[in-house]
Design a protein around this motif. Sequence first.
Motif, short mmCIF file in Angstrom:
data_model
loop_
_atom_site.label_atom_id
_atom_site.label_comp_id
_atom_site.label_asym_id
_atom_site.label_seq_id
_atom_site.Cartn_x
_atom_site.Cartn_y
_atom_site.Cartn_z
N ASP A 148 31.73 30.28 33.48
CA ASP A 148 31.50 29.55 32.13
C ASP A 148 32.73 29.72 31.39
N LYS A 149 32.38 29.67 29.98
CA LYS A 149 33.79 29.67 29.19
C LYS A 149 33.91 31.18 28.90
N TYR A 150 33.00 32.20 29.51
CA TYR A 150 33.08 33.50 28.99
C TYR A 150 33.56 34.37 30.44
N THR A 151 33.37 34.11 31.45
CA THR A 151 33.60 34.56 32.81
C THR A 151 34.20 33.74 34.07
N GLU A 152 34.79 34.45 35.04
CA GLU A 152 35.27 34.05 36.27
C GLU A 152 34.92 35.10 37.04
N ILE A 153 34.45 34.62 38.43
CA ILE A 153 34.60 35.52 39.65
C ILE A 153 35.87 35.51 40.52
N GLU A 154 36.14 36.76 41.01
CA GLU A 154 37.45 36.95 41.96
C GLU A 154 36.70 36.84 43.50
N TYR A 155 37.20 35.83 44.18
CA TYR A 155 36.77 36.13 45.79
C TYR A 155 37.79 36.38 46.52
N SER A 156 38.87 37.24 46.08
CA SER A 156 40.25 37.55 46.89
C SER A 156 39.63 38.39 48.18
N MET A 157 40.59 38.42 49.54
CA MET A 157 39.91 39.35 50.36
C MET A 157 40.59 40.61 49.99
N VAL A 158 39.74 41.94 50.27
CA VAL A 158 40.30 43.30 49.94
C VAL A 158 40.83 43.75 51.10
N THR A 159 40.55 43.29 52.46
CA THR A 159 41.01 43.79 53.70
C THR A 159 41.40 42.52 54.52
N SER A 160 42.09 42.70 55.69
CA SER A 160 42.17 41.54 56.70
C SER A 160 40.68 41.35 57.22
N PRO A 161 40.55 40.26 57.88
CA PRO A 161 39.38 39.83 58.56
C PRO A 161 38.95 41.01 59.57
N THR A 162 37.68 41.26 59.77
CA THR A 162 37.31 41.83 60.89
C THR A 162 36.70 41.17 61.98
N ILE B 117 33.05 37.07 62.94
CA ILE B 117 34.13 37.31 62.06
C ILE B 117 33.79 37.39 60.53
N ASP B 118 34.08 38.63 60.02
CA ASP B 118 33.56 39.32 58.66
C ASP B 118 35.03 39.03 57.74
N LEU B 119 34.56 38.65 56.80
CA LEU B 119 35.71 38.70 55.69
C LEU B 119 35.13 39.50 54.33
N SER B 120 36.04 40.46 53.94
CA SER B 120 35.44 41.38 52.75
C SER B 120 35.92 40.80 51.71
N LEU B 121 35.31 40.34 50.70
CA LEU B 121 35.75 39.87 49.28
C LEU B 121 35.67 40.83 48.30
N LYS B 122 36.63 40.50 47.27
CA LYS B 122 36.26 41.49 46.09
C LYS B 122 35.10 41.02 45.37
N GLY B 123 34.76 39.75 45.08
CA GLY B 123 33.69 39.18 44.36
C GLY B 123 33.22 40.03 43.04
N GLU B 124 34.41 40.12 42.21
CA GLU B 124 34.24 40.69 40.96
C GLU B 124 34.28 39.91 39.87
N PHE B 125 33.51 40.02 38.92
CA PHE B 125 33.46 39.34 37.55
C PHE B 125 34.50 39.77 36.57
N TYR B 126 35.16 38.91 35.87
CA TYR B 126 36.04 39.46 34.71
C TYR B 126 35.86 38.27 33.60
N SER B 127 35.93 38.96 32.47
CA SER B 127 35.88 38.09 31.27
C SER B 127 37.00 37.33 31.11
N ILE B 128 37.12 36.12 30.90
CA ILE B 128 38.32 35.21 31.09
C ILE B 128 39.11 35.76 29.94
N GLY B 129 40.41 36.16 29.99
CA GLY B 129 41.46 36.40 29.27
C GLY B 129 41.63 38.00 29.15
N ALA C 237 32.78 40.81 26.86
CA ALA C 237 33.29 39.72 26.30
C ALA C 237 32.52 39.33 24.93
N GLY C 238 31.63 40.21 24.68
CA GLY C 238 30.73 39.73 23.26
C GLY C 238 29.63 38.87 23.52
#
Length: 465
Positions: free
Chosen positions: A216-230, A236-248, A289-290
């Motif tokens: 939404d206008k407040y947050t975004e989520i990151e799905y980048s891989m933190v390790t190579s696939p297992t 096949i397993d993918l390990s994703l960061k899955g972390e929310f951040y406040s936009i900006g 983000a308030g």
Amino acid sequence: MSLRVWLLLVVVVPVTLGTNPGVKVRLTQKGLEYGRQLGISSIQQKLRTIKVPDISGKQKVSPIGKVEYSLSNMNIVDVGLPKSAVTPVAGTGIKLSIGDAFIHLHGNWRVKYLRVIKDSGSFDLSVNALAISTSIAIHSDETGRPTVSSVSCEAHVGSVSVKFHGGASWLYNLFTNFIDKALRNTLEKQICPLVADAVSDMNPHLKTLNVIAKVDKYTEIEYSMVTSPTVSESSIDLSLKGEFYSIGKHQEAPFSPVAFFLPPQANNMLYFGISAYTPNTAAFAYNSAGALSLYITDDMIPQSSPIRLNTKTFGTFIPQIAKRYPGLMMKLLLQTIKTPNISFQPNNVTIQASATVTAYAIQPNTTLTPLFVLNLNTSVSGKMFVSEMRLAGAVTLNEMDLTLRTSYIGDFQVRCGINLSEVNAIMKLSQGYPLPAIGKMKLVNTQVQVLKDYMLVGTDVQFTG
């Protein structure tokens, strides 16, 4: 109603941090089988592009002497890959095997012998029992997306048969023997590079993985891989960061993810594992983000509700409000005191939040007059579901504790005059947040399980384009 409102009234959403992933994605053998069906079609199209060069030369044929020949305009008219299989290779990648494949070609032949005699016609050629085997490696690129490449390949032509149209029968054996040798080498040399191209063509699709997905206008989520696939023998397993951040404001949460392990389930093509760390980082991001400060006005209350945000309604609970500020509308400011806490237990998501509620009377000139401040401690349970490509849900109130913090109108007894069904309606999560996705992906046959410390989403997949 936005996602932040649900979190504000005690929410659930996902994230990760550190070495351990916050989100895991498992592709099962069933999912690989679906991928095989899509991939075989691509390989089949690539094999249709094989270019067979014209062949010409001279051959001594007893008793007439030298025969000049040429084979030209050889075009592929059909490619069949009736048998194929894909299997994970533990620690490496996947192996794709194709058997009993065939290629049909059509071309023209021409001969000249005894210096003046010429003959010509056409021919149909069938390449049968074609076998292809390729090993595919899976890695992570610089953006945290998966990438694939063909690391080894073998192709073997089983047999070649030719049917000539026109010409003398004695020529058939000459051409049959020659074509068999010439075309084996030509086809076998071209097949593996084309298979490698078909594998590489998957990478543009893999690059559509939403490594940064706006919520939404407040947050975004990151799905980048933190390790190579297992890669194991069955998935096949993918390990994703899955972390929310406040936009900006890319601020890491002050806590780290805990390792978790997906159960050995394989009924679905795909499984998403979302640890409790993820929703807690979401809560942190919204709070940072308030976004967990919200004014509640009367137009946000369902029209069917008998409780209105005005001094008349609140005067029935706190008489001095109606006496001091008769006929005025009211506004509530809801503010979290600390970041909400979300926990996962079998079949239950629990969210606990502490906040203050400040009530204001709205004067005719829009000035806000503070009336009182309440301490609000709530506990709710969440029921999660998947809507299209988003994880959504609704919550039910377990407990709500209201105490008087400050009063500007004198002491009064605090009573909770809020109908719980109305609270539930307000706290429904309609927007949800996006799950990891590649291209035009559609989830079907989806189930959501809440387990200890993580949530498991099992689903099948369809690609619509």
